[in-house]
Motif scaffolding. Structure first.
Motif, PDB file in Angstrom:
ATOM      1  N   ALA A   1       0.827  -1.195   0.000  1.00 45.75           N
ATOM      2  CA  ALA A   1       0.000   0.000   0.000  1.00 45.75           C
ATOM      3  C   ALA A   1       0.859   1.242   0.000  1.00 45.75           C
ATOM      4  CB  ALA A   1      -0.924   0.004   1.196  1.00 45.75           C
ATOM      5  N   GLU A   2       1.938   1.164   0.760  1.00 43.53           N
ATOM      6  CA  GLU A   2       2.778   2.341   0.825  1.00 43.53           C
ATOM      7  C   GLU A   2       3.976   2.143  -0.090  1.00 43.53           C
ATOM      8  OE1 GLU A   2       4.256   4.551   4.616  1.00 43.53           O
ATOM      9  OE2 GLU A   2       2.375   3.506   4.990  1.00 43.53           O
ATOM     10  N   GLN A   3       4.017   2.879  -1.144  1.00 43.50           N
ATOM     11  CA  GLN A   3       5.057   2.686  -2.137  1.00 43.50           C
ATOM     12  C   GLN A   3       6.352   3.312  -1.646  1.00 43.50           C
ATOM     13  OE1 GLN A   3       3.897   3.273  -6.276  1.00 43.50           O
ATOM     14  NE2 GLN A   3       5.440   4.855  -6.324  1.00 43.50           N
ATOM     15  N   PRO A   4       7.440   2.543  -1.672  1.00 40.43           N
ATOM     16  CA  PRO A   4       8.704   3.152  -1.258  1.00 40.43           C
ATOM     17  C   PRO A   4       9.049   4.301  -2.197  1.00 40.43           C
ATOM     18  CG  PRO A   4       8.914   0.779  -1.498  1.00 40.43           C
ATOM     19  CD  PRO A   4       7.587   1.158  -2.060  1.00 40.43           C
ATOM     20  N   GLU A   5       9.746   5.258  -1.659  1.00 39.86           N
ATOM     21  CA  GLU A   5      10.107   6.424  -2.456  1.00 39.86           C
ATOM     22  C   GLU A   5      10.931   5.988  -3.677  1.00 39.86           C
ATOM     23  OE1 GLU A   5      11.849  10.854  -1.468  1.00 39.86           O
ATOM     24  OE2 GLU A   5      12.050   9.245  -0.033  1.00 39.86           O
ATOM     25  N   ASP A   6      10.705   6.599  -4.790  1.00 38.93           N
ATOM     26  CA  ASP A   6      11.461   6.345  -6.023  1.00 38.93           C
ATOM     27  C   ASP A   6      11.153   5.006  -6.668  1.00 38.93           C
ATOM     28  OD1 ASP A   6      12.651   8.724  -5.835  1.00 38.93           O
ATOM     29  OD2 ASP A   6      14.569   7.972  -5.060  1.00 38.93           O
ATOM     30  N   MET A   7      10.321   4.215  -6.036  1.00 49.89           N
ATOM     31  CA  MET A   7      10.007   2.923  -6.657  1.00 49.89           C
ATOM     32  C   MET A   7       8.747   3.105  -7.480  1.00 49.89           C
ATOM     33  SD  MET A   7      10.742  -0.537  -6.521  1.00 49.89           S
ATOM     34  CE  MET A   7      10.966  -1.480  -5.029  1.00 49.89           C
ATOM     35  N   VAL A   8       8.928   3.288  -8.789  1.00 47.31           N
ATOM     36  CA  VAL A   8       7.780   3.494  -9.672  1.00 47.31           C
ATOM     37  C   VAL A   8       7.624   2.251 -10.531  1.00 47.31           C
ATOM     38  CG1 VAL A   8       6.787   4.946 -11.468  1.00 47.31           C
ATOM     39  CG2 VAL A   8       8.293   5.944  -9.742  1.00 47.31           C
ATOM     40  N   PRO A   9       6.489   1.615 -10.432  1.00 52.14           N
ATOM     41  CA  PRO A   9       6.300   0.416 -11.264  1.00 52.14           C
ATOM     42  C   PRO A   9       6.541   0.764 -12.735  1.00 52.14           C
ATOM     43  CG  PRO A   9       4.496   0.654  -9.714  1.00 52.14           C
ATOM     44  CD  PRO A   9       5.309   1.899  -9.615  1.00 52.14           C
ATOM     45  N   GLY A  10       7.294  -0.089 -13.405  1.00 54.45           N
ATOM     46  CA  GLY A  10       7.589   0.155 -14.815  1.00 54.45           C
ATOM     47  C   GLY A  10       8.863   0.943 -15.026  1.00 54.45           C
ATOM     48  N   ARG A  11       9.380   1.551 -13.955  1.00 48.99           N
ATOM     49  CA  ARG A  11      10.637   2.305 -14.108  1.00 48.99           C
ATOM     50  C   ARG A  11      11.761   1.506 -13.480  1.00 48.99           C
ATOM     51  NH1 ARG A  11      10.046   7.996 -13.576  1.00 48.99           N
ATOM     52  NH2 ARG A  11      11.984   8.174 -12.437  1.00 48.99           N
ATOM     53  N   PRO A  12      12.789   1.176 -14.246  1.00 48.77           N
ATOM     54  CA  PRO A  12      13.883   0.406 -13.659  1.00 48.77           C
ATOM     55  C   PRO A  12      14.718   1.253 -12.706  1.00 48.77           C
ATOM     56  CG  PRO A  12      14.421   1.053 -15.896  1.00 48.77           C
ATOM     57  CD  PRO A  12      13.018   1.519 -15.648  1.00 48.77           C
ATOM     58  N   ARG A  13      15.344   0.571 -11.759  1.00 50.70           N
ATOM     59  CA  ARG A  13      16.319   1.256 -10.906  1.00 50.70           C
ATOM     60  C   ARG A  13      17.671   0.601 -11.166  1.00 50.70           C
ATOM     61  NH1 ARG A  13      14.093   1.237  -4.906  1.00 50.70           N
ATOM     62  NH2 ARG A  13      14.834   3.366  -4.787  1.00 50.70           N
ATOM     63  N   PHE A  14      18.701   1.401 -11.047  1.00 50.78           N
ATOM     64  CA  PHE A  14      20.041   0.905 -11.317  1.00 50.78           C
ATOM     65  C   PHE A  14      20.872   0.961 -10.050  1.00 50.78           C
ATOM     66  CE2 PHE A  14      18.443   2.004 -15.442  1.00 50.78           C
ATOM     67  CZ  PHE A  14      18.969   1.029 -16.273  1.00 50.78           C
ATOM     68  N   TYR A  15      21.569  -0.117  -9.775  1.00 49.01           N
ATOM     69  CA  TYR A  15      22.470  -0.160  -8.635  1.00 49.01           C
ATOM     70  C   TYR A  15      23.878  -0.417  -9.150  1.00 49.01           C
ATOM     71  CZ  TYR A  15      18.277  -0.707  -5.812  1.00 49.01           C
ATOM     72  OH  TYR A  15      17.061  -0.523  -5.215  1.00 49.01           O
ATOM     73  N   ALA A  16      24.814   0.370  -8.647  1.00 42.76           N
ATOM     74  CA  ALA A  16      26.210   0.116  -9.007  1.00 42.76           C
ATOM     75  C   ALA A  16      26.728  -0.989  -8.122  1.00 42.76           C
ATOM     76  CB  ALA A  16      27.029   1.383  -8.828  1.00 42.76           C
ATOM     77  N   THR A  17      27.173  -2.055  -8.745  1.00 45.23           N
ATOM     78  CA  THR A  17      27.731  -3.158  -7.976  1.00 45.23           C
ATOM     79  C   THR A  17      28.780  -3.843  -8.843  1.00 45.23           C
ATOM     80  OG1 THR A  17      27.158  -5.131  -6.708  1.00 45.23           O
ATOM     81  CG2 THR A  17      25.834  -4.706  -8.658  1.00 45.23           C
ATOM     82  N   ALA A  18      29.088  -5.078  -8.545  1.00 53.76           N
ATOM     83  CA  ALA A  18      30.125  -5.751  -9.326  1.00 53.76           C
ATOM     84  C   ALA A  18      29.865  -7.244  -9.288  1.00 53.76           C
ATOM     85  CB  ALA A  18      31.510  -5.445  -8.754  1.00 53.76           C
ATOM     86  N   PHE A  19      30.316  -7.903 -10.353  1.00 50.76           N
ATOM     87  CA  PHE A  19      30.151  -9.353 -10.435  1.00 50.76           C
ATOM     88  C   PHE A  19      31.523  -9.999 -10.489  1.00 50.76           C
ATOM     89  CE2 PHE A  19      29.989 -13.098 -13.294  1.00 50.76           C
ATOM     90  CZ  PHE A  19      29.302 -13.937 -12.444  1.00 50.76           C
ATOM     91  N   PRO A  20      31.847 -10.819  -9.493  1.00 50.70           N
ATOM     92  CA  PRO A  20      33.172 -11.433  -9.500  1.00 50.70           C
ATOM     93  C   PRO A  20      33.182 -12.826 -10.121  1.00 50.70           C
ATOM     94  CG  PRO A  20      32.148 -11.733  -7.371  1.00 50.70           C
ATOM     95  CD  PRO A  20      31.106 -11.121  -8.271  1.00 50.70           C
ATOM     96  N   TYR A  21      34.216 -13.132 -10.851  1.00 47.10           N
ATOM     97  CA  TYR A  21      34.517 -14.533 -11.163  1.00 47.10           C
ATOM     98  C   TYR A  21      36.011 -14.667 -11.367  1.00 47.10           C
ATOM     99  CZ  TYR A  21      34.811 -13.488 -16.197  1.00 47.10           C
ATOM    100  OH  TYR A  21      35.157 -12.994 -17.424  1.00 47.10           O
ATOM    101  N   ALA A  22      36.516 -15.848 -11.091  1.00 47.78           N
ATOM    102  CA  ALA A  22      37.950 -16.122 -11.168  1.00 47.78           C
ATOM    103  C   ALA A  22      38.743 -15.092 -10.365  1.00 47.78           C
ATOM    104  CB  ALA A  22      38.425 -16.176 -12.618  1.00 47.78           C
TER     105      ALA A  22
END
Lengths: 439, 895
Positions: free
Chosen positions: B41-62
């Motif tokens: 019921a209470e939409q978190p701020e900035d969370m708009v259905p249909g709008r993607p959010r981007f997080y800076a992170t990293a993917f490790p392998y080897a």
């Protein structure tokens, strides 16, 4: 009266008497078994999707399209015999035209089925028709497929009408001769109240000739349209102006082959040697030879066209046809469609039932191989070598093909039992003219 | 995968799991599942259905991380993009990283803690683990680049535990005397590689490809000597096929040529090539680079470094730096020593984290037998793999994108890895497991990682720097500093191996050393040089194959001292005549999902260092049915498909070709693409990026073998004259006069107002006429319900902006029409025209070598218009008059 009665009796008895019951049931059961195969193949197809076939990218058209082209081609001879020879007053057609027209009708039915079965979503086939709907989307009229849908449909309707109109006087004969009540009723309804008055005959003649003229045009347009399905593409081996006439020749050629096969079978099965004579077979043999040579001209100039173009890809496709993975289909077609018919230069071969029947069967197979060659060789290697592939028809596709032959035969067997196999009144008319001429 | 059948039990399970997750976890951040389901019921701020959010992170392998921006839709990660600000990534990623997002949802992942096969809870493990720390405890991991993990390992070490390292394949950069030699291809005019697959798949691929590509299309001179063709060899102007054992001789020869030392005995071709290479290196001193494969003996690297130092290349084209990876206490022998100790009964408990030694242990090291002597065995992994089966305990490891961690990129730049989704299954990160061993089973990875960096930054600066690092996706100025290689300590050169057949080992180009074997998207990714999918082959030269009477697909047996493998033969172009190549990663016995049991296991033959060995070969029984996406790999005389120009040469302009149909009007933008064949390295990143962006299903090996793969974008490979290898990415050409549009009977493929050749799925009835008519064969048909046949769990990664296609429908590249629409909406909101570069297609975005340009052809100043006006522009099959909107820029070949 004396010359007419035997003809009427001989033809009408097939329908009204029990003389051929056993053979008929045998034929019905044999073809019925194949119909079951057909039903199974279609149910399997609808349940699992066209993925059960061997088609892929690049060869995304397989036996279904081969069969369509082949079946619709077979239909052509029937129309040609009926319409063209009618207009040209060739009375020898009278022994052949009825069952040849039936063959046309059933063959076109088979041909019309495959393009629907081969769809990814066959339930939506009617989107190819200009159906007014809430979607407001029309067919795309630049597409040769739409031309084919139109020409197939008009061909089917025209053939049906032509066949039926031509049959009305004979249906009236059956009505009059039938002893059982249901037969009288059924044939009575079908005969549309035909009483054979002079007015009836005059109207009938007008209608029949008018339809014949229309149907004749369709002979040319239908298979030209089928050819455009290939010729309108960009693919080497397909994209050529030769294709439409080439397809029409081939179509009539294969159609005559099947007419011969059916004639031979009917003749033997119902003892119609007197009506369907060796003279008829001789004439059919000549037609087969003629159309076969026209088709051979197509082969020759297809090759010449490729060579003369000097175009690397056209020549490569020619090479693929002759020496590629599917060269067996090319050489099979050449051997059966060109080599075998050379026998027909001899009168004795044309008048020999086994020889003529064998040649005709080989031609029917040969023409199927040719369709296979055109579809598969055209697709498996096109422009970019990276997308070249291969194709092999699995059992699911063969079953459908075999089933369609069964269904065709099944319909034909039913026709032979319940409708007049030959045009009685036209045979009688011809006989009368002959008698009149000779005094 | 069977395309028609699914596993109802698995599907229903995932469905249930997915629904539960969606209902209860989406807006939650913590670990503990909420007791009450809370309505949204209470939409978190900035969370708009249909709008993607981007997080800076990293993917490790080897051991190394790839810095990414993770796109999430309503809490679901759907795509990873390279972090454009990161010094290594610069916005690009490799194929593995592209596929990583699907691994989150992989239904074959393990999801419960098992003790002797029975499900137990975290507490049970924690109770057991708390007592393990002590002298008998050994920890085995893969390469460790995470500072936090290293800190935890050290803490365990202080309690007597010992850390061992097992990485099946050597790290991408060679090291000499404690310094890692990082190449800087961007500063090199001439590169000479001795078996160093600089541009090949691996953690350094993006780094090297980015640096290798030349802005505005030029080419660095690249000379490669290698036993088996790699992407680096494919890019080389001059390539010498030599057995691996000759590479050290070539290094000697080059060194001798430059410093006047003893020129070693070598074949004429080798000597000539070495002289040529030496001359090119010397002529470009300071701008040249000599490099050798990291698996070669260390004295080779020492002499290579000496050459680079003498030429003034060191510090410029090659940087000796501090290692980014943590160094195992026992160096290269780390794993062997562990197994020796295990076999001797000196190990009381073994904890394996993220490694799969039961599968990857090289020949001669019997890990399984030694493991039987260890009383307590724990395995933590993403999948219930071969090692999991042998260990008493199995812990489901969290996917790197599911929990907090940190790591370093190949240049040493550190990143904080922030989770982009709560664990999809009940899984545990390596940090949590090590914390449990340290007696803190309740410690949260978030706090553990913060502690590491708090110690580095100090309490005062911590909060701000932490926040900044998370925002940026990496920690600025943390690249590994320069290091001075310690002077020589290497043993003298081993005697050169004898003649005869040589076997070399390569990681599989699509699934690496086997760690990605369970990812079907990568299994189906055509290997760049063979176009094989779902299987590995034994590669041999054409001459050897002819001598043995072997054709592609025939089974052959290869016997070496270490054992025997049987696999299908494949003739590799450019293969050294007496060399046979084995590809690692296949023959998985457990835990590889749909690929379990496919192919042969090359580890059974591979010696510990991955170096080449001698062997004999014979024909075996039978043939394999291999799933190849491109059976014909030559141009068949159609040379105008790939065009080549000399530097500065211009191709003739494409003539305007007439058409019967009227021209299309373009009031707005008219999209177009240009692909630079001179830049394309054939790395396949675009193929996977396209597949993930557009929710393109995988179809399984049987369907691929039938020619039904679904990739919207393919990279064609052609083997040309004189060893030339051409890569050609083929998306839809979006023809201006499209044969497909003319052929479709139902208006299902039509010309859009912006020039796109549009595919209207719900109008398609599947006549396949468009595909028959397409001269480029870019159209893909859903012969079965491929999307529906995939495990339902994969619906998680699907792009919500893209329609899922059903059975019987045609599909193809759309130029990422959803991205165009997104940009158009943004522009309209701001009431301005679209800017050049605002629309970036998925393939363009991911490309490490920037080979793809996309934009508005109606705008004469756009990058794509400029590229199209350039001298190298040509149209593929332009003579057909289709007027493709995708054009190619010719390769550049020196005369």
């Amino acid at each position: 009266m004396g010359i007419y009665q035997p003809i009427t009796e001989q033809v009408a008895d097939i329908t009204l008497q029990r003389r051929f019951r056993f053979r008929w049931w045998l034929a019905l059961l044999a073809s019925g078994a194949l119909v079951l195969v057909f039903i199974a193949a279609v149910l399997w197809l609808f349940a699992a999707g066209v993925g059960i076939w061997g088609i892929n990218v690049p060869v995304n058209w397989g036996l279904a399209i081969v069969n369509t082209v082949w079946w619709v081609g077979i239909g052509h001879a029937g129309t040609l015999i009926s319409a063209l020879l009618l207009i040209m007053s060739q009375t020898w057609r009278n022994a052949l035209n009825r069952f040849a027209e039936a063959m046309t009708l059933f063959a076109v039915l088979m041909a019309a089925m495959f393009p629907i079965l081969h769809l990814g979503r066959p339930e939506l086939f009617y989107w190819m028709f200009p159906v007014p709907s809430t979607m407001g989307v029309w067919p795309q009229f630049r597409s040769p497929l739409i031309w084919d849908v139109t020409s197939f449909l008009s061909y089917l309707i025209a053939s049906l009408v032509f066949w039926y109109v031509g049959m009305i006087p004979d249906l009236a004969t059956l009505r009059d001769r039938a002893r059982r009540r249901w037969q009288r009723r059924a044939y009575g309804v079908l005969a549309l109240g035909w009483r054979g008055s002079a007015m009836h005959w005059a109207r009938w003649r007008q209608a029949y000739f008018a339809i014949a003229a229309i149907v004749f045009v369709l002979v040319i347009s239908v298979h030209s349209g089928v050819a455009m399905l290939f010729a309108a593409s960009t693919l080497p081996g397909w994209h050529t102006t030769l294709l439409p006439p080439f397809f029409v020749f081939g179509a009539v050629f294969s159609g005559f082959a099947v007419v011969i096969v059916l004639a031979v079978v009917i003749r033997a099965a119902f003892g119609l040697h007197n009506l369907l004579t060796r003279d008829h077979l001789d004439l059919l043999g000549r037609m087969l030879l003629t159309t076969g040579l026209l088709t051979a001209y197509g082969y020759l100039f297809e090759a010449f066209h490729a060579w003369f173009s000097g175009e690397l890809r056209e020549i490569a496709t020619l090479r693929d046809q002759m020496a590629g993975q599917y060269a067996w289909s090319y050489w099979g077609a050449v051997a059966m469609n060109f080599a075998t018919i050379q026998l027909l230069w001899w009168r004795r071969a044309r008048r020999s039932v086994p020889v003529l029947a064998t040649v005709a069967i080989l031609v029917a197979i040969g023409m199927w191989l040719e369709r296979y060659m055109i579809v598969v060789t055209g697709l498996y290697k096109d422009f970019l070598p990276s997308s070249w592939g291969a194709y092999q028809a699995p059992v699911s596709e063969w079953a459908l093909f075999a089933g369609s032959i069964g269904l065709f035969a099944f319909l034909f067997v039913l026709f032979a039992r319940f409708l007049p196999l030959m045009s009685m009144f036209e045979l009688k008319e011809a006989a009368a003219e002959e008698k009149g001429e000779h005094g | 995968m069977s395309a028609t059948a699914d596993g109802p039990s698995r599907r229903s399970f995932i469905k249930g799991a997915g629904a539960a997750m969606a209902a209860s976890r989406l807006a939650a951040c913590g670990d503990a599942p909420p007791q009450n389901v809370i309505p949204y019921a209470e939409q978190p701020e900035d969370m708009v259905p249909g709008r993607p959010r981007f997080y800076a992170t990293a993917f490790p392998y080897a051991g190394f991380v790839q810095a990414v921006l993770a796109e999430t839709h309503m809490g679901r990660p759907t795509k990873l993009e390279g972090n454009p600000d990161h010094p290594v990534s610069q916005g690009a990623t490799d194929a593995f990283t592209q596929a990583a997002v699907t691994e989150l949802y992989n239904p074959d992942r393990s999801r419960t803690i098992l003790r002797a096969g029975a499900e137990v809870g975290w507490e049970d493990f924690a109770d057991m683990a708390a007592g393990l720390a002590g002298p008998g405890l050994r920890i085995l991991t893969g390469a460790v680049g995470s500072p936090t993990l290293f800190r935890q390992l050290q803490a365990l070490g202080e309690r007597g535990a010992r850390w061992h390292l097992h990485e099946p394949w050597p790290a991408p950069f060679a090291s000499v005397g404690g310094a890692v030699l990082r190449p800087r291809l961007d500063r090199a005019a001439v590169v000479v590689s001795l078996g160093d697959d600089l541009l090949g798949p691996g953690p350094a691929q993006v780094h090297n490809l980015r640096n290798w590509s030349v802005e505005g299309g030029g080419r660095r001179r690249l000379m490669v000597a290698e036993p088996s063709l790699t992407l680096t060899g494919a890019a080389a102007q001059s390539r010498l096929a030599v057995p691996e054992r000759r590479l050290s001789v070539l290094a000697q020869a080059i060194a001798a040529e430059l410093d006047g030392g003893n020129f070693p005995e070598s074949a004429p071709a080798e000597a000539e090539w070495a002289r040529w290479a030496a001359a090119a290196l010397a002529a470009n001193a300071g701008r040249s680079l000599l490099t050798a494969g990291s698996g070669l003996p260390s004295q080779v690297h020492r002499s290579v470094l000496a050459v680079n130092e003498a030429l003034g290349n060191a510090g410029r084209t090659v940087l000796p730096t501090e290692p980014a990876l943590a160094k195992a206490p026992d160096g290269a022998r780390s794993f062997a020593m562990l197994v020796e100790d295990m076999a001797a009964g000196a190990v009381s408990a073994l904890v394996v984290i993220g490694a799969n030694p039961a599968y990857t242990s090289p020949a001669g090291i019997d890990f399984a037998a030694a493991l039987a002597r260890v009383p307590v065995t724990v395995h933590a992994g993403l999948y219930p793999d071969e090692t999991a089966a042998l260990c008493r305990w199995h812990l489901p490891l969290a996917h790197p994108l599911e929990d907090w961690s940190d790591g370093r990129a190949v240049d040493g730049t550190a990143s904080i890895i922030q989770p982009v989704i709560p664990p999809v299954f009940r899984t545990y990160s390596a940090h949590a497991i090590l914390a449990a061993l340290l007696g803190e089973p309740a410690a949260r990875p978030h706090d553990i990682v913060r502690d590491t960096w708090r110690a580095v930054w100090g309490e005062d600066a911590f909060a701000e720097r932490w926040r900044r690092s998370l925002l940026a996706g990496f920690i600025a100025e943390t690249a590994a500093g320069p290091a001075r290689p310690r002077p020589g300590e290497e043993p003298s050169a081993p005697p050169p191996a004898g003649d005869g057949l040589e076997v070399v080992f390569l990681p599989d180009p699509s699934i690496g050393d086997g760690r990605f074997a369970a990812v079907p998207f990568l299994q189906e990714l055509p290997k760049p040089l063979t176009k094989l999918t779902w299987d590995n082959v034994i590669g041999l030269s054409a001459r050897l194959a002819a001598r043995l009477g072997i054709e592609n697909g025939d089974m052959i047996a290869l016997s070496a001292q270490t054992g025997e493998v049987i696999g299908p033969a494949w003739v590799l172009p450019g293969q050294a005549e007496e060399t046979v190549t084995l590809f690692l990663g296949y023959g998985r016995r457990q835990g590889a999902g749909e690929a379990t049991g496919r192919g042969y296991d090359a580890y059974r033959l591979m010696p510990a260092g991955g170096e080449s060995i001698g062997a004999t070969i014979r024909k075996a029984e039978g043939r394999a049915r291999l799933a190849v996406t491109q059976p014909w790999q030559t141009l068949a005389g159609r040379d105008d498909i790939i065009r080549t120009v000399a530097p500065g040469e211009a191709l003739p302009r494409e003539p305007e070709r007439p058409s019967l149909y009227p021209e299309w009007p373009y009031p707005g933008p008219a999209w177009g693409m240009a692909i630079d064949l001179a830049a394309c390295g054939g790395c396949n990143a675009c193929v996977v990026a396209c597949q993930i962006e557009n929710s393109v299903p995988y179809v399984g090996p049987e369907q691929v073998a039938m020619g039904r793969e679904m990739h919207w974008l393919r990279v064609d490979v052609y083997y040309g004259d004189r060893g030339a290898v051409h890569f050609q990415p083929i998306p839809c050409m979006h023809c201006e006069k499209a044969p497909c549009e003319m052929g479709c009977p139902v208006n299902a493929t039509v010309h859009g107002p912006e020039g796109l050749n549009q595919m209207i799925y719900n109008r398609c009835i599947g006549t396949r006429t468009c595909s028959s008519y397409c001269p480029y064969k870019v159209r893909r048909f859903n012969f079965f319900d491929y999307a529906g046949a995939m495990p339902a769990a994969y619906s998680g990664y699907r792009n919500p902006d893209v329609t899922v296609r059903g059975r019987g429908v045609m599909e193809k590249c759309t130029y990422c029409t959803q991205r165009i629409a997104q940009a158009r909406i943004e522009a309209r909101k701001e009431d301005r025209p679209l800017r050049d570069g605002e629309v970036v297609t998925a393939c363009q975005q991911v490309c490490p070598s920037r080979a793809i340009v996309f934009g508005d052809l109606a705008d004469p100043d756009s990058a794509v218009s400029r590229a199209r006006r350039g001298p190298r522009n040509y149209l593929l099959l332009g003579e057909l008059g289709t007027r493709p909107r995708t054009s190619y820029l010719a390769k550049i070949e020196e005369g």
